[in-house]
Design a protein around this motif. Structure first.
Motif, short mmCIF file in Angstrom:
data_model
loop_
_atom_site.label_atom_id
_atom_site.label_comp_id
_atom_site.label_asym_id
_atom_site.label_seq_id
_atom_site.Cartn_x
_atom_site.Cartn_y
_atom_site.Cartn_z
N ASP A 183 0.82 -1.22 0.00
CA ASP A 183 0.00 0.00 0.00
C ASP A 183 0.85 1.27 0.00
OD1 ASP A 183 -2.41 -1.43 0.00
OD2 ASP A 183 -2.33 -1.66 2.18
N ARG A 184 1.99 1.21 -0.64
CA ARG A 184 2.80 2.40 -0.84
C ARG A 184 2.40 3.03 -2.18
NH1 ARG A 184 5.63 3.31 4.05
NH2 ARG A 184 5.01 1.40 5.16
N THR A 185 2.27 4.32 -2.19
CA THR A 185 1.74 4.99 -3.39
C THR A 185 2.68 6.05 -3.96
OG1 THR A 185 0.60 6.63 -2.00
CG2 THR A 185 -0.64 4.65 -2.61
N ARG A 186 3.72 6.40 -3.22
CA ARG A 186 4.64 7.47 -3.67
C ARG A 186 6.06 6.92 -3.68
NH1 ARG A 186 4.48 11.24 0.48
NH2 ARG A 186 3.49 9.64 1.77
N LEU A 187 6.33 6.09 -4.68
CA LEU A 187 7.62 5.43 -4.79
C LEU A 187 8.61 6.31 -5.55
CD1 LEU A 187 5.55 3.10 -4.23
CD2 LEU A 187 7.07 1.62 -5.57
N LEU A 188 9.86 6.30 -5.11
CA LEU A 188 10.94 6.96 -5.83
C LEU A 188 12.01 5.93 -6.18
CD1 LEU A 188 11.84 10.38 -4.12
CD2 LEU A 188 10.97 10.00 -6.44
N PHE A 189 12.47 5.98 -7.41
CA PHE A 189 13.63 5.18 -7.81
C PHE A 189 14.87 6.03 -7.60
CE2 PHE A 189 16.82 3.51 -10.67
CZ PHE A 189 16.66 2.13 -10.58
N VAL A 190 15.81 5.53 -6.80
CA VAL A 190 17.00 6.30 -6.43
C VAL A 190 18.21 5.70 -7.13
CG1 VAL A 190 18.41 7.19 -4.56
CG2 VAL A 190 15.96 6.79 -4.19
N GLY A 191 18.76 6.43 -8.10
CA GLY A 191 19.89 5.97 -8.89
C GLY A 191 19.70 6.42 -10.33
N ASP A 192 20.80 6.58 -11.03
CA ASP A 192 20.74 7.12 -12.39
C ASP A 192 20.65 6.01 -13.42
OD1 ASP A 192 20.91 8.55 -14.70
OD2 ASP A 192 22.87 9.44 -14.29
N PRO A 193 19.51 5.86 -14.12
CA PRO A 193 19.40 4.82 -15.15
C PRO A 193 20.40 4.98 -16.29
CG PRO A 193 17.23 5.64 -14.54
CD PRO A 193 18.24 6.56 -13.91
N ASP A 194 20.91 6.19 -16.49
CA ASP A 194 21.90 6.40 -17.54
C ASP A 194 23.30 6.01 -17.10
OD1 ASP A 194 19.94 7.38 -19.26
OD2 ASP A 194 20.24 9.45 -18.62
N GLY A 195 23.46 5.65 -15.84
CA GLY A 195 24.78 5.35 -15.32
C GLY A 195 25.30 3.99 -15.71
N PRO A 197 23.84 0.03 -17.90
CA PRO A 197 22.72 -0.70 -18.52
C PRO A 197 21.87 -1.47 -17.52
CG PRO A 197 24.72 -0.99 -19.80
CD PRO A 197 25.13 -0.30 -18.54
N ASP A 198 22.50 -2.07 -16.48
CA ASP A 198 21.70 -2.83 -15.53
C ASP A 198 20.78 -1.92 -14.73
OD1 ASP A 198 23.81 -1.71 -14.13
OD2 ASP A 198 24.57 -3.61 -13.35
N THR A 199 21.25 -0.70 -14.38
CA THR A 199 20.39 0.24 -13.67
C THR A 199 19.26 0.74 -14.58
OG1 THR A 199 22.33 0.94 -12.41
CG2 THR A 199 20.37 2.33 -12.26
N ARG A 200 19.57 0.94 -15.84
CA ARG A 200 18.53 1.32 -16.81
C ARG A 200 17.42 0.27 -16.84
NH1 ARG A 200 20.91 0.34 -22.17
NH2 ARG A 200 20.30 -1.76 -21.54
N ASP A 201 17.81 -1.01 -16.84
CA ASP A 201 16.82 -2.09 -16.88
C ASP A 201 16.04 -2.19 -15.57
OD1 ASP A 201 17.64 -2.63 -19.45
OD2 ASP A 201 18.89 -4.34 -18.90
N ARG A 202 16.69 -1.87 -14.47
CA ARG A 202 15.97 -1.88 -13.18
C ARG A 202 14.92 -0.78 -13.15
NH1 ARG A 202 21.64 -2.62 -9.83
NH2 ARG A 202 22.19 -4.54 -10.96
N TYR A 203 15.27 0.37 -13.68
CA TYR A 203 14.27 1.44 -13.73
C TYR A 203 13.14 1.07 -14.69
CZ TYR A 203 12.02 5.96 -14.26
OH TYR A 203 11.07 6.96 -14.29
N ALA A 204 13.46 0.38 -15.79
CA ALA A 204 12.41 -0.08 -16.72
C ALA A 204 11.46 -1.03 -16.00
CB ALA A 204 13.05 -0.76 -17.92
N GLY A 205 11.98 -1.88 -15.13
CA GLY A 205 11.10 -2.76 -14.35
C GLY A 205 10.27 -1.98 -13.35
N PHE A 206 10.84 -0.95 -12.76
CA PHE A 206 10.12 -0.06 -11.85
C PHE A 206 8.94 0.58 -12.58
CE2 PHE A 206 9.60 4.30 -10.19
CZ PHE A 206 9.51 4.10 -8.83
#
Length: 358
Positions: A183-195, A197-206
């Motif tokens: 029941d969390r509604t205000r999620l933030l992804f912390v980290g740069d997806p451009d930094g 490829p694996d972080t980019r894919d994690r943000y894509a999953g987010f």
């Protein structure tokens, strides 16, 4: 001393053509490329510049045959700070040792001219593994391809070049969906997806987890992935610079540093703010609350890279395929779960347990 190389428009380069371009003897070229002493800095620079211009690489394989073993595996990492890099190095070095190889390590962040450093490394080893584009620029990988075996770890696939990655997108979607289930509604992804490829894919999953529920994912907080960057983010968060009831962090280093700062400030994790990470470093199991995260086989990534590099050096033909190792969602208390630890997601593995080719 034989060598191979190709200029942008001419025939194969040799040690003789490098010597002619630099205006020195072939003995001087040999000393420079083998890292020997007794060469003036200005002369060394001229030789390296000539070798770069001509695309010249000594035949490490020929030298290896002369001493009846492979000299070394090269490994290029951005840095060694943080648990991820040390785990990767441990896996790579341990497997290389089993294969009778030594390891020559280059740290990209300490090199003002990374492309040249990698080309110099190529003169000393039989093959190179590198962590992503930050450690092996695509133009350098293409230049080495076909002349020295290259394996890319956790980077975007490059045509004809072997790569080894861990699965990111599906597990990131599962992790984010699990946080939304609390029941969390205000999620933030912390980290740069451009930094990376694996972080980019994690943000894509987010983003995918939000989209599947008809929600709009917020833009990421684009910060680097180090402990001190997490501390700075936490300070801004506590000062009201960000509003969220859940922080989905790009790695455990960020998550642990943020969570520690919030707890020190009297913020209840997870009642007030959920904090989750990625990697499942050892500390994640022992902090309180335990850190919910995604476990990826970092040592296996390193070991498999050394394995594949050895295969290529000893004559296995490159396939250009990507080997994808599975990841697991591990639930602990920092997301609001009561369990001490539960593995929620275990993607299918191959019979060898080392991932799949895609």
């Amino acid at each position: 001393m034989a060598g191979t190389g190709t200029s942008s428009s001419g025939p194969r380069a040799t040690i003789y053509s490098v010597a002619e371009r630099a205006g020195v003897s072939i003995a001087t070229v040999s000393r420079v490329l083998q890292g020997g002493p007794g060469v003036a800095a200005a002369t060394r620079e001229k030789v390296l510049a000539a070798a770069d211009d001509l695309g010249y690489l000594p035949l490490g394989a020929a030298r290896s045959l002369a001493v009846q073993h492979h000299e070394a595996h090269g490994l290029v990492l951005p840095e060694l700070s943080g648990p991820y890099y040390s785990e990767l190095l441990m896996g790579f070095e341990a497997r290389a040792a089993e294969l009778g190889q030594s390891v020559v390590l280059v740290l990209a962040d300490s090199r003002p001219d990374l492309a040249r450093a990698v080309r110099q490394l190529a003169t000393r080893v039989d093959g190179i593994a590198a962590l992503g584009a930050t450690a092996m620029p695509p133009d350098v990988a293409r230049a080495l391809h076909g002349r020295k075996p290259v394996v890319i770890i956790a980077g975007d696939p490059q045509e004809g070049i072997e790569s080894i990655v861990a699965e990111n997108r599906e597990s990131a979607e599962a992790l984010t969906s699990h946080v939304l289930d609390h029941d969390r509604t205000r999620l933030l992804f912390v980290g740069d997806p451009d930094g990376a490829p694996d972080t980019r894919d994690r943000y894509a999953g987010f983003v995918a987890a939000h989209t599947s529920r008809g929600l709009e994912a917020r833009d990421p907080v684009r910060i680097p992935f180090r402990e001190r960057d997490g501390e700075r983010f936490a300070a801004r968060f506590l000062a009201g610079g960000h509003e969220a009831d859940a922080l989905v962090c790009a790695n455990d280093e960020l998550a642990l540093s943020i969570m520690a700062r919030l707890l020190d400030a009297g913020v209840d994790v997870p009642s007030e703010v959920v904090v989750v990470g990625w990697d499942d470093v050892m500390t994640a199991r022992y902090v309180r609350p335990g850190l919910t995260t995604v476990r990826q086989p970092v040592q296996d990534l390193g070991a498999l890279a050394a394995d594949r590099l050895h295969d290529l050096i000893t004559g296995c033909r490159p396939t250009g395929a990507s080997r994808v190792l599975p990841t697991e969602l591990v639930l602990r208390a920092s997301c609001g779960c009561a369990q001490t630890e539960t593995t929620l997601v275990r993607p299918k593995r191959t019979a060898r347990g080392r991932g799949t080719d895609v």
